[in-house]
Design an enzyme around this catalytic site. Structure first.
Site, PDB file in Angstrom:
ATOM      1  N   LYS A   1       1.574  -6.951   2.602  1.00 16.88           N
ATOM      2  CA  LYS A   1       0.286  -6.265   2.818  1.00 16.88           C
ATOM      3  C   LYS A   1      -0.850  -7.306   2.820  1.00 16.88           C
ATOM      4  O   LYS A   1      -0.633  -8.419   3.272  1.00 16.88           O
ATOM      5  CB  LYS A   1       0.081  -5.175   1.763  1.00 16.88           C
ATOM      6  CG  LYS A   1       1.302  -4.272   1.623  1.00 16.88           C
ATOM      7  CD  LYS A   1       1.016  -3.040   0.831  1.00 16.88           C
ATOM      8  CE  LYS A   1       2.303  -2.280   0.586  1.00 16.88           C
ATOM      9  NZ  LYS A   1       2.096  -0.931   0.124  1.00 16.88           N
TER      10      LYS A   1
ATOM     11  N   HIS B   1       2.997   1.884   9.627  1.00 20.56           N
ATOM     12  CA  HIS B   1       2.995   2.025   8.167  1.00 20.56           C
ATOM     13  C   HIS B   1       2.003   3.118   7.780  1.00 20.56           C
ATOM     14  O   HIS B   1       0.965   3.271   8.419  1.00 20.56           O
ATOM     15  CB  HIS B   1       2.610   0.687   7.530  1.00 20.56           C
ATOM     16  CG  HIS B   1       2.838   0.655   6.057  1.00 20.56           C
ATOM     17  ND1 HIS B   1       1.988   1.265   5.160  1.00 20.56           N
ATOM     18  CD2 HIS B   1       3.835   0.116   5.312  1.00 20.56           C
ATOM     19  CE1 HIS B   1       2.453   1.084   3.936  1.00 20.56           C
ATOM     20  NE2 HIS B   1       3.573   0.393   4.000  1.00 20.56           N
TER      21      HIS B   1
ATOM     22  N   GLU C   1      -0.111   3.248   5.559  1.00 16.92           N
ATOM     23  CA  GLU C   1      -1.458   2.747   5.272  1.00 16.92           C
ATOM     24  C   GLU C   1      -2.245   2.551   6.565  1.00 16.92           C
ATOM     25  O   GLU C   1      -3.475   2.576   6.565  1.00 16.92           O
ATOM     26  CB  GLU C   1      -1.373   1.454   4.445  1.00 16.92           C
ATOM     27  CG  GLU C   1      -0.955   1.765   3.013  1.00 16.92           C
ATOM     28  CD  GLU C   1      -0.269   0.643   2.272  1.00 16.92           C
ATOM     29  OE1 GLU C   1      -0.311  -0.509   2.722  1.00 16.92           O
ATOM     30  OE2 GLU C   1       0.334   0.949   1.217  1.00 16.92           O
TER      31      GLU C   1
ATOM     32  N   SER D   1       8.409   2.021  -3.688  1.00 15.46           N
ATOM     33  CA  SER D   1       8.700   1.700  -5.093  1.00 15.46           C
ATOM     34  C   SER D   1      10.131   1.229  -5.326  1.00 15.46           C
ATOM     35  O   SER D   1      10.739   1.549  -6.350  1.00 15.46           O
ATOM     36  CB  SER D   1       8.362   2.898  -5.991  1.00 15.46           C
ATOM     37  OG  SER D   1       6.975   3.164  -5.927  1.00 15.46           O
TER      38      SER D   1
END
Ligand code: PEP
Length: 247
Positions: free
Chosen positions: A13, A95, A97, A210
């Site tokens: 990221k 993605h 995001e 995660s």
């Protein structure tokens, strides 16, 4: 058809400077013998340096996004061709995001996927439901709809991966149960088969959200899980290697 070769990709990221390249080097030094293909997708500013640093190692370098056009007046954007020129071999597209923060639609993700193919990059196309969508019983419909909308027909016969990343699991420490992951991955595989026929068996379907050294073995060995897309835990070589070695 044999199972796809697993792919484990780290998504850094908007994290990392030149000082962080030591982590990538440590991953390359420790990755020997893995059954997975391993990639690191750093910020665009680090792709060329990381590519030089990892030359001759099995670790691939990837981008995190690209523009759909090859060049032009698109201030701040990066073309797939520029990622390839800097040494990227893969690119993460769609993605959550970017879908949420930059209002990217399936249509745009499909256009970017075509751009990646044009530049010779292997796309990793992300899909995933929000918590509200899961709670409303819509996870499978949302995810398979994103797969249909984000993957252009031109992917037939090309190397690509799909990453199932439930939005509510990204960076939260929450993960779906193994049966929930398997249910979605099976639905993605069925959709790929509908779209691409027998070739729909070839792309690995990664799980992302995660993934940590402690839960990686269970996730990576679940049915239809062909690797992982790893965010936070890919920033430290020890954690990323712990995930890679769990395969
Ligand atoms: C991701 O952003 O692709 C991701 C999976 O993040 P994390 O591993 O930190 O949840």
């Amino acid at each position: 058809m044999t199972a796809p070769t697993p792919l484990i990709a780290g998504n850094w990221k908007m994290n990392g400077t030149a000082a962080s390249l030591a982590e990538a080097k440590a991953v390359a030094d420790g990755v020997g013998g893995s059954a997975a293909r391993v990639a690191i997708c750093p910020p665009a500013t680090l792709i060329a340096q990381m590519n030089w640093q990892l030359k001759g190692t099995p670790v691939l370098v990837g981008g995190q996004d690209c523009h759909a056009e090859a060049s032009g007046a698109f201030t701040g954007d990066v073309a797939a061709e520029q990622l390839a020129d800097a040494g990227a071999k893969l690119v993460i597209l769609g993605h959550s995001e970017r879908r949420a923060g930059h209002r990217e639609t399936d249509v745009l993700v499909a256009a970017k996927t075509l751009a990646a193919l044009r530049a010779g990059l292997e796309p990793i196309v992300c899909v995933g439901e929000t918590l509200a969508e899961r709670e409303a019983g819509k996870a499978l419909a949302v995810v398979t709809g994103q797969v249909r909308g984000s993957l252009p027909a031109e992917l037939a016969g090309k190397a690509f991966a799909v990453a199932y990343e439930p939005v509510w699991a990204i960076g939260t420490g929450l993960t779906p149960t193994t049966p929930q992951i398997e249910e979605v991955h099976r639905a993605i595989r069925a959709t790929l088969t509908e779209m691409f026929g027998a070739e729909g068996a070839a792309p690995p379907i990664l799980y992302g959200g995660s993934v940590k050294p402690g839960n990686a073995a269970e996730i990576l060995h679940a049915a239809e899980v062909g690797g992982a897309l790893v965010g936070g835990a890919s920033l430290k070589a020890d954690d990323f290697l712990g995930i890679i070695r769990a395969l």
